[in-house]
Design a protein around this motif. Structure first.
Motif, PDB file in Angstrom:
ATOM      1  N   LYS A 141      37.536  47.575  32.489  1.00 33.33           N
ATOM      2  CA  LYS A 141      36.060  47.474  32.454  1.00 33.33           C
ATOM      3  C   LYS A 141      35.486  48.302  31.292  1.00 33.33           C
ATOM      4  N   LEU A 142      36.073  49.481  31.091  1.00 31.46           N
ATOM      5  CA  LEU A 142      35.549  50.384  30.062  1.00 31.46           C
ATOM      6  C   LEU A 142      35.921  49.949  28.646  1.00 31.46           C
ATOM      7  N   GLU A 143      37.183  49.556  28.474  1.00 33.39           N
ATOM      8  CA  GLU A 143      37.697  49.319  27.114  1.00 33.39           C
ATOM      9  C   GLU A 143      37.674  47.847  26.715  1.00 33.39           C
ATOM     10  N   LEU A 173      41.475  56.850  30.943  1.00 37.84           N
ATOM     11  CA  LEU A 173      40.465  57.339  31.900  1.00 37.84           C
ATOM     12  C   LEU A 173      40.101  58.794  31.588  1.00 37.84           C
ATOM     13  N   HIS A 225      37.485  59.002  29.001  1.00 38.70           N
ATOM     14  CA  HIS A 225      36.144  58.569  29.387  1.00 38.70           C
ATOM     15  C   HIS A 225      35.479  59.476  30.426  1.00 38.70           C
ATOM     16  N   GLU A 259      36.464  59.573  39.925  1.00 35.82           N
ATOM     17  CA  GLU A 259      35.949  58.239  39.585  1.00 35.82           C
ATOM     18  C   GLU A 259      36.746  57.151  40.311  1.00 35.82           C
TER      19      GLU A 259
END
Ligand code: DON
Length: 304
Positions: A75-77, A123, A126, A133
């Motif tokens: 989702k982040l990258e 992770l 981030h 998280e």
């Protein structure tokens, strides 16, 4: 379809063989678990739930946590993730070092230990506290605010993490790990030491069977494309060097852990989690695979 009847049939057939295989004793704390246990939990997308056996007993989810970490990192990258990771099965044990040198420190996929260490490293870039998280993500999709890390299991794993240290240092020599290795191993081991029940796992995997929506709030967590791809990576890499046999016998995307859990997705229909702590020689739950095989056979549900 009478799923309660199917679960009863599976349990009755497997009960006489409870305890076959051996619990993972390379992590001392996991070696203490009583082997002759079996729990199964099914959640349909309509919200119907079926359980049998030790479905509500907490166990160490171990490598199943790699799916939750991977989903968050993806989702982040987004597609950038694939600069540091492959998405092909490795054909080797989950903790193997052997391919890394020829492949310049890029792990084959996010579900072998090397790949999960890279995901954990992402992770750590981030978040100040990736454990919090991931825990809050898992609590939200399982609907269980009480899910925690078993600190004894985490410590036990850190005390015998030589192979994971070796993997992390080796990848660091290729600049594919950025964090401090001690901190990385502590975080990775904490993720593996999350404890859940088969009910929690089946509920949380409804995220992947409902094309990426939180099963409780219906809020979209993953795009349908991200969800398809996470299921695809589970299908091709979720059971390490047993993934071909699992596809042949069971035929659904799934992820296993050395705590004896396996959780699978029948896209757009349901999720199923099984737990039986005694493992086969590939590090997957012996009865867990049999139970999954019986379930997809009796219900005639697989992706094929
Ligand atoms: O890093 C390890 O070796 C364990 N914490 C996780 C391994 C695992 O669950 C592999 N699963 N089959």
């Amino acid at each position: 379809m009478n799923y309660a009847e199917i679960l009863e049939k599976i349990y009755n057939e497997l009960e006489p063989t409870l305890g076959e295989g051996s619990v993972a004793n390379y992590i001392p704390e996991l070696g203490k678990v009583t082997p002759d246990q079996l729990g199964i939990s099914v959640c349909t997308n309509e919200g119907d739930e079926y359980t049998i056996g030790n479905a509500e007993r907490l166990f160490s989810i171990q490598s199943i946590s790699k799916v939750f970490s991977f989903a968050l990192a993806y989702k982040l990258e987004k597609e950038n993730l694939w600069k540091r990771l492959g998405r092909e099965p490795s054909g080797n044990r989950f903790d193997s070092l052997v391919l890394l040198e020829n492949e310049n420190g890029i792990p084959r996929n996010p579900f072998i230990n090397a790949g999960a260490l890279v995901v954990t490293d992402i992770l750590l870039q981030h978040f100040d506290n990736p454990l919090d998280e991931v825990l809050s993500f898992v609590r939200s999709i399982s609907g269980n605010p009480n899910i925690v890390i078993n600190r004894n299991v985490q410590e036990s794993e850190i005390s015998c993490a030589d192979r994971n240290y070796a993997l992390a240092h080796f990848m660091k020599s290729y600049n594919n790990i950025n964090s401090n290795v001690d901190h990385l191993i502590k975080t990775y081991s904490g993720l593996c030491a999350i404890e859940m029940t088969t009910v929690d796992l089946a509920r949380s995997f409804r995220l992947f069977s409902t094309s990426g929506c939180n099963p409780w709030t219906h809020e979209r967590v993953l795009t349908t494309s991200q969800n398809k791809r996470i299921n695809a990576v589970m299908m091709t890499c979720g059971l390490y060097n047993a993934v071909g046999d699992f596809a042949y016998r069971v035929g659904i995307p799934a992820k296993s852990g050395v705590g004896g859990g396996i959780v699978g997705v029948i896209p757009n229909e349901m999720s199923i989690a099984v737990w039986s702590p005694a493992l086969d020689e590939t590090g997957n739950s012996l009865l867990g695979i049999k139970a999954m095989e019986m379930f997809t056979t009796l219900s005639e549900k697989s992706i094929y």
